[in-house]
Write an enzyme that holds these catalytic residues in place. Sequence first.
Site, PDB file in Angstrom:
ATOM      1  CG  ASP A 156       5.269 -17.355  -5.109  1.00  0.00           C
ATOM      2  OD1 ASP A 156       6.491 -17.465  -5.423  1.00  0.00           O
ATOM      3  OD2 ASP A 156       4.426 -18.258  -5.394  1.00  0.00           O
TER       4      ASP A 156
ATOM      5  CD1 TRP B 229       1.449 -18.357  -9.861  1.00  0.00           C
ATOM      6  CD2 TRP B 229       1.876 -20.258  -9.360  1.00  0.00           C
ATOM      7  NE1 TRP B 229       2.009 -19.032 -11.021  1.00  0.00           N
ATOM      8  CE2 TRP B 229       2.134 -20.406 -10.259  1.00  0.00           C
ATOM      9  CE3 TRP B 229       2.003 -21.579  -8.312  1.00  0.00           C
ATOM     10  CZ2 TRP B 229       2.546 -21.550 -10.902  1.00  0.00           C
ATOM     11  CZ3 TRP B 229       2.459 -22.872  -8.852  1.00  0.00           C
ATOM     12  CH2 TRP B 229       2.913 -22.636 -10.485  1.00  0.00           C
TER      13      TRP B 229
ATOM     14  CE  LYS C 169       8.126 -20.235 -12.806  1.00  0.00           C
ATOM     15  NZ  LYS C 169       7.323 -20.761 -11.833  1.00  0.00           N
TER      16      LYS C 169
HETATM   17  C1  LIG Z   1       6.355 -21.440 -10.963  1.00  0.00           C
HETATM   18  C2  LIG Z   1       5.975 -20.851  -9.885  1.00  0.00           C
HETATM   19  C3  LIG Z   1       5.668 -21.628  -8.561  1.00  0.00           C
HETATM   20  C4  LIG Z   1       6.025 -23.332  -8.632  1.00  0.00           C
HETATM   21  O1  LIG Z   1       7.105 -23.508  -8.687  1.00  0.00           O
HETATM   22  P1  LIG Z   1       7.517 -25.284  -8.362  1.00  0.00           P
HETATM   23  O2  LIG Z   1       8.828 -25.098  -8.609  1.00  0.00           O
HETATM   24  O3  LIG Z   1       6.774 -25.741  -9.586  1.00  0.00           O
HETATM   25  O4  LIG Z   1       7.107 -25.473  -7.195  1.00  0.00           O
HETATM   26  C5  LIG Z   1       5.000 -21.080  -7.582  1.00  0.00           C
HETATM   27  N1  LIG Z   1       4.802 -19.815  -7.697  1.00  0.00           N
HETATM   28  C6  LIG Z   1       4.865 -18.874  -8.609  1.00  0.00           C
HETATM   29  C7  LIG Z   1       4.552 -17.605  -8.531  1.00  0.00           C
HETATM   30  C8  LIG Z   1       5.372 -19.585  -9.923  1.00  0.00           C
HETATM   31  O5  LIG Z   1       5.654 -18.743 -10.941  1.00  0.00           O
END
Ligand SMILES: *Cc1c(COP(=O)(O)O)cnc(C)c1O
Length: 357
Positions: A169, A102, A193
């Site tokens: 993030d 990421w 998530k």
């Molecule tokens: C799933 C995830 C993303 C991407 O999310 P999208 O909704 O597919 O853009 C970005 N960062 C982390 C840490 C993730 O787990």
Amino acid sequence: MTRKYNFSSGPAALPEPVLRRAQAALWDLDGSGIGVLEHSHRGKAFRAVIERTTAAIREVAGIGDDFVVLYITAGATHHFTMVPHNFLGEGDTADVCHSGLWTTKAMAEIRRFGKAHVACTSEPAFDATPGPPAYSASPRYVHYTSNETVYGTQWATPPANPPAPLVCDASSDIFSRPLPLANHGLIFAGAQKNLGPSGITLVIASKAFLATRKPGLPPLADYMTYVDEGSMYNTPNTFGIYMIGEVVAWIREQGGLAAMGERNARKAAAVYQFLDQSRVWRGHARTDSRSNMNITFRGATPELEAKLVARAEERGLTGLPGHRSVGGLRASIYNAFPEEGVHRLVELLDELEREHR
Ligand SMILES: *Cc1c(COP(=O)(O)O)cnc(C)c1O
């Protein structure tokens, strides 16, 4: 019909009481005679939804007036671009704590607008959170991923002594434990998530940090548009906001973030303790960096791993293969994943270990 234990990394399991309430709200939101998908975002009923959602988020996460809560359509990936677009001028540097897939993606976007300085890294194995950071002289912000969904590592505490606001993030561990706000300029989390459906991102941002954004941005790319318009410059993802509100209300009913944190630690420990004493199963992440959300592990042989996935499916345990970029196995056990499912997984790992010779 019995529901499966869903170990998917995202979109992921949601709390069952929330799904039941959402089913009813599809038909009739709060006794309004209109379903949640059918309400105008400018109407009274939806206004009540967004207001109670933001109030619940502020209460549960302890967010004061110095921060704003925003809902932005599209996923976390959108913010890999939007953050540097808002904050990085030509010649500016963003520091990055590089922990895996990421931050690789985030850095590629940072480099479109300015420079990326790797302050610390755990490459190539990405089996730990990196540290301690060697920051650049004057970064605009410091980007990190609180939980590395693919490699299964999680920061115990945010990067220390940042010389500029932290940008986090938090897509895969938001509200899974108390949220650290100190030193943070902006936190973003794709909802699928721990919070709700895909296609919507929760952003918690410091007003002081937002005030330093670049002028002249296109409206939907400018964080201040969402502040000024209450996340309703255009039609927002109304259902996503509704779901986030229900999930956060559920978290509050469970006792809040401290209680979620304890429960998540207990769930993860049940698996890690088993892996630690196993002869044939082995965890990927270093003990001090283990994620309570995504448990990455390997079997002694590829055949054993395949056997686990197949037998798990027979038992109603689904979603265990690792990310396509790293392989192996991954059990994603976010807030809503039931404790019972964790015990079922450990039983199955034990059963296969006994059969293996
Ligand atoms: C799933 C995830 C993303 C991407 O999310 P999208 O909704 O597919 O853009 C970005 N960062 C982390 C840490 C993730 O787990």
